[in-house]
Design an enzyme around this catalytic site. Structure first.
Site, PDB file in Angstrom:
ATOM      1  CG  ASP A 506      15.080 -26.539  19.093  1.00  0.00           C
ATOM      2  OD1 ASP A 506      14.688 -27.869  19.219  1.00  0.00           O
ATOM      3  OD2 ASP A 506      15.358 -26.189  17.945  1.00  0.00           O
ATOM      4  CG  ASP A 706      16.320 -22.480  15.067  1.00  0.00           C
ATOM      5  OD1 ASP A 706      15.688 -23.527  15.657  1.00  0.00           O
ATOM      6  OD2 ASP A 706      16.987 -22.865  13.914  1.00  0.00           O
ATOM      7  CG  ASP A 710      12.111 -23.950  18.974  1.00  0.00           C
ATOM      8  OD1 ASP A 710      11.758 -24.951  19.485  1.00  0.00           O
ATOM      9  OD2 ASP A 710      13.027 -23.593  18.177  1.00  0.00           O
TER      10      ASP A 710
END
Length: 818
Positions: A506, A706, A710
């Site tokens: 990410d 995080d 996600d």
């Protein structure tokens, strides 16, 4: 070999309940106990770990009152034991309160004392329930529960005391067996006495002296094996104790018969039985020390919480209180040199805190008012007054301890095969020993030779090495990971991490610092905009007030810097991966991605593309259906990102970007880091779909994230890595949690997984290879070809060395981990 008492066990909500077990001697014991507990109606699933000394249970629906007591009884009936601790409380708990306490996992008994009204005695499986939990269960609003007597004491201290007593007794048994076996060897070989200048007794006298010396060795030093073998026999099973007891008792009673009737044979074998016990006990002592070293990381974590703390009363007076007396809301004072006792919120003052034992961060971290201090960290400078927020099992330290404990008790997939082999290993060895005896008696010179060969077969076999090969390496790896700042969910996660070949990252908060800065000037205000920058920022800050997304935090930080006060928002709706809609002072405010403002080509599209191409994130602000601004947010890359990406590349892992940002922004960041964009403008389901596509193509996929968005991808990946500072749901969905926001921990986890895998394969190769090679040598199968054979004493030494070798090799995971 018989395991020493373990320190403690912890309830593991994610995978059930962990029950401490004492008395297991090898993997066959663990397999037998797994079958025994699995048959109990209270248990839906069970896995017993010989290395960690714990049974991990999943309760069956409606297990009911007294379930733990019934399991403890089943463990006892199987020849093992559950260590317990007992406390006495003065309270006014009603009968329903006591009944609810009896139904809690870990509680073995709750008894009221007829001679002392208001006193309740509670016995629990050691380490499964904390004093704070028992106090809460027994307390009433108008009558707190008071600890009268803690007969079990600190569970850690009680377990250490049990462990110390155990090892002292082992040393005492070894102190008897070792010198006596040496004397028996001398008596069995008269020429050795002549060499020492001593007269040798005649054969009959020598046999009597050997009987006198061998008896305490057999029945004192060898008592644990005899007791364990008897317990196994009662359950029609066999284990390590069975093999040692059969071998030594065969040698002892055959020799006793020859002592009573010398004409039955020319040689006695008292020395063989004594040497077997001496070598096996020596191996047990050495193995115990190595196993304690393997569990040192968990012990260190358990020891981090201090026993006492300084509590402040309403007048500011100080009182030293025990840890279990602290309640949420209490005010504590923490000074330089103190260890933080529970999770605290700083109210006054500022401190530098050493968090290295908890997160691996080497430098002290400064904390001031409004910031949290974690239990187990140490204040290196300063003094604060802080409010207690989390105690007992809820503290960050307790959750880490439980996670490490759960990982150490978990089983790698290959362990299932080992357990199936261990379950039939002992019966096969006994059958081989009987066959060896029969063949040598029929074809050999005498019954003594046949007995010697059969005893050597019984003794040389080592189910201990099989049982320790995998779980000991996982115990060490879990501890090494925790010291490095990694929490690993279980052994299977480490095994999968070793095989990763694709890693998706990410962007926000993972590849970047996660602290974007709002740049209003770099954004765009369309001609139709009617709201001033400050007014617009006030409205947006109000809409974003309840969000933990890094972009929302950046907006609130910018409003605070301008001295703006955000009003209350109503009807707040957050679309994961999209944005926020809220009512603020009569206006409908929509903040988020371009999809919130309209399709491509809508006003602001060109400005958004320009911001994204520069590596920023465009934030669309719509008030009452009118586009008021496209703001720019820029997030700096993490300082360690380049080093982490280089390390991953060196490991052969293909790193790709999976982000919800625009394609232009994702491309800019990817170019800066030399990455490939796997998916951009991705909603949570898009990231999940990208992972499933890669896995369908045969790739082993990891995901690092995080945020809430996600979580589906982290759960879908073969290995999910969550930043420990991220959203709670992301951490819960991950297989590995990074306790500090450092991307370099990801390649470290992969290297640790690969290192652990190599050690496990080496251990299994040794354990299986040793048994395959040693059994025919002990049976004398190579003698007709001029090959070697093993005496019972040498067989015992080889067996002890085998299990010690496996444990010592497992320690290399810690010593050689990067």
């Amino acid at each position: 070999m018989e395991t020493p008492p373990r320190l403690t066990a912890h309830e593991a909500p994610a995978s059930g309940f962990e029950l401490p077990i004492e008395g297991m001697s090898c993997a066959a014991c663990a397999a037998r106990l797994t079958r025994t507990l699995g048959r109990q109606p209270e248990v839906e699933h069970c896995a017993v770990s010989f290395a960690s000394g714990r049974a991990t249970l999943t309760w069956a629906p409606g297990a009911g009152t007294g379930a733990t007591a019934r399991l403890a009884a089943a463990v006892g009936a199987a020849g093992f034991s559950v260590p317990t601790t007992t406390t006495r409380w003065r309270c006014r708990a009603a009968a329903p309160d006591l009944e609810r306490l009896r139904s809690r996992p870990g509680v073995i008994s709750v008894d009221t004392e007829a001679g002392e009204p208001g006193v309740v005695t509670v016995t629990v499986a050691a380490g499964t329930l904390r004093l704070q939990e028992l106090r809460s269960a027994l307390a009433r609003a108008d009558a707190p529960a008071t600890l009268v007597d803690d007969a079990g004491g600190d569970p850690r201290a009680a377990a250490r005391a049990r462990e110390t007593r155990y090892h002292r007794l082992q040393l005492a048994r070894l102190a008897v067996a070792a010198p006596v076996s040496a004397l028996l060897m001398i008596l069995a070989m008269p020429h050795m006495l002549h060499g020492l200048g001593l007269p040798a007794p005649d054969e009959a006298t020598s046999r009597v002296w050997q009987l006198v010396l061998a008896t305490p060795v057999q029945f004192f030093a060898g008592w644990p094996f005899l007791r364990g073998a008897f317990a196994s026999a009662r359950h029609r099973a066999g284990d390590m104790n069975t093999l040692v007891a059969l071998g030594t008792l065969s040698a002892y009673f055959y020799s006793l018969a020859l002592t009573i009737a010398p004409a039955l044979g020319p040689h006695v074998y008292y020395d063989s039985g004594a040497m077997i016990l001496a070598f096996v006990l020596l191996g047990r002592v050495l193995e115990g020390r190595a196993r304690r070293s393997a569990g040192a990381a968990l012990d260190a974590l358990l020891a981090m919480a201090p026993p006492r703390a300084t509590r402040l009363d309403d007048a500011g007076g100080e009182a030293s209180v025990l840890l279990h007396e602290i309640e949420p809301g209490d005010r504590l004072r923490v000074r330089t040199g103190d260890t933080v006792p529970v999770d605290l919120l700083v109210l006054e003052g500022e401190v530098a805190v050493d968090e290295s034992m908890l997160t691996g961060e080497p430098l002290p971290v400064v904390h001031g008012p409004g910031e949290m201090l974690s239990a187990g960290t140490r204040v290196t400078q300063g003094t604060v007054v802080a409010e207690t927020r989390r105690v007992g099992r809820e503290t960050a330290l307790a959750r880490i301890v439980e996670a490490v404990s759960r990982a150490q008790a978990s089983q790698a997939p290959i362990q299932a095969l080992v357990d199936r082999i261990s379950a039939v290993f002992v019966p096969i060895v006994i059958a081989l020993a009987v066959l060896t005896f029969g063949l040598w008696w029929a074809l050999g010179p005498d019954v003594g030779t046949a007995l010697t060969r059969a005893v050597a077969v019984l003794i040389v076999a080592c189910p201990c090495a099989l049982g320790l090969a995998t779980p000991t390496a996982l115990m060490v790896a879990s501890g090494a990971a925790a010291r490095a700042g990694l929490l690993v969910r279980d052994g299977a996660a480490l095994e999968r991490a070793a095989r990763l070949d694709v890693l998706l990252l990410d962007k926000t908060g993972t590849l970047t610092s996660g602290q974007p800065v709002l740049d209003i000037a770099a954004g765009h205000r369309p001609p139709s905009a009617v709201t001033t920058d400050d007014r617009l920022l006030t409205l947006v800050a109000a809409a974003e007030q309840g969000s933990t997304h890094p972009l929302a935090v950046a907006v609130r930080r910018a409003a605070f810097a301008r001295g703006l006060v955000a009003p209350a928002a109503t009807d707040v709706r957050e679309a994961v991966g999209g944005g926020v809609t809220a009512g603020v002072e009569g206006h409908e405010v929509r903040v988020g991605a371009q999809d919130f403002a309209g399709p491509p080509g809508a006003p602001g599209h060109e400005s958004a593309a320009r911001i994204a191409t520069a590596g920023g994130t465009p934030l669309f602000v719509v008030v009452d259906g009118r586009l008021e601004a496209v703001w720019a947010l820029f997030d700096a890359p993490r300082a360690e990102a380049r080093e982490a990406l280089d390390a991953l590349s060196a490991l052969g892992v293909s790193v790709r970007l999976a982000t919800g940002d625009r394609a232009e922004s994702a491309a800019a960041v990817a170019r800066a880091h030399g990455l490939e964009v796997q998916v951009a403008r991705a909603r949570p389901e898009d990231k999940q779909a990208a992972i499933e596509t890669l896995r369908a193509a045969g790739r082993v996929v990891g995901m690092v994230g995080d945020g809430i968005n996600d979580a589906p991808a982290l759960a879908a990946a073969d290995v999910g890595f969550a930043m420990g500072e991220g959203a709670h749901v992301a951490v819960e969905s991950a297989d590995v949690t990074l306790l500090r926001p450092d991307l370099r921990l990801v390649p470290r986890a992969i290297r640790l997984g690969r290192r652990t895998g190599r050690i496990v394969r080496q251990n299994l190769f040794w354990a299986f290879g040793y048994n395959v090679a040693a059994l025919p040598v002990a049976a004398g199968a190579l003698l007709p070809l001029g090959g070697p054979a093993l005496s019972p004493g040498l067989a015992a030494a080889a067996m002890a060395l085998s299990s010690v070798t496996v444990v010592v090799n497992a320690l290399r995971v810690r010593r050689d981990s990067p």
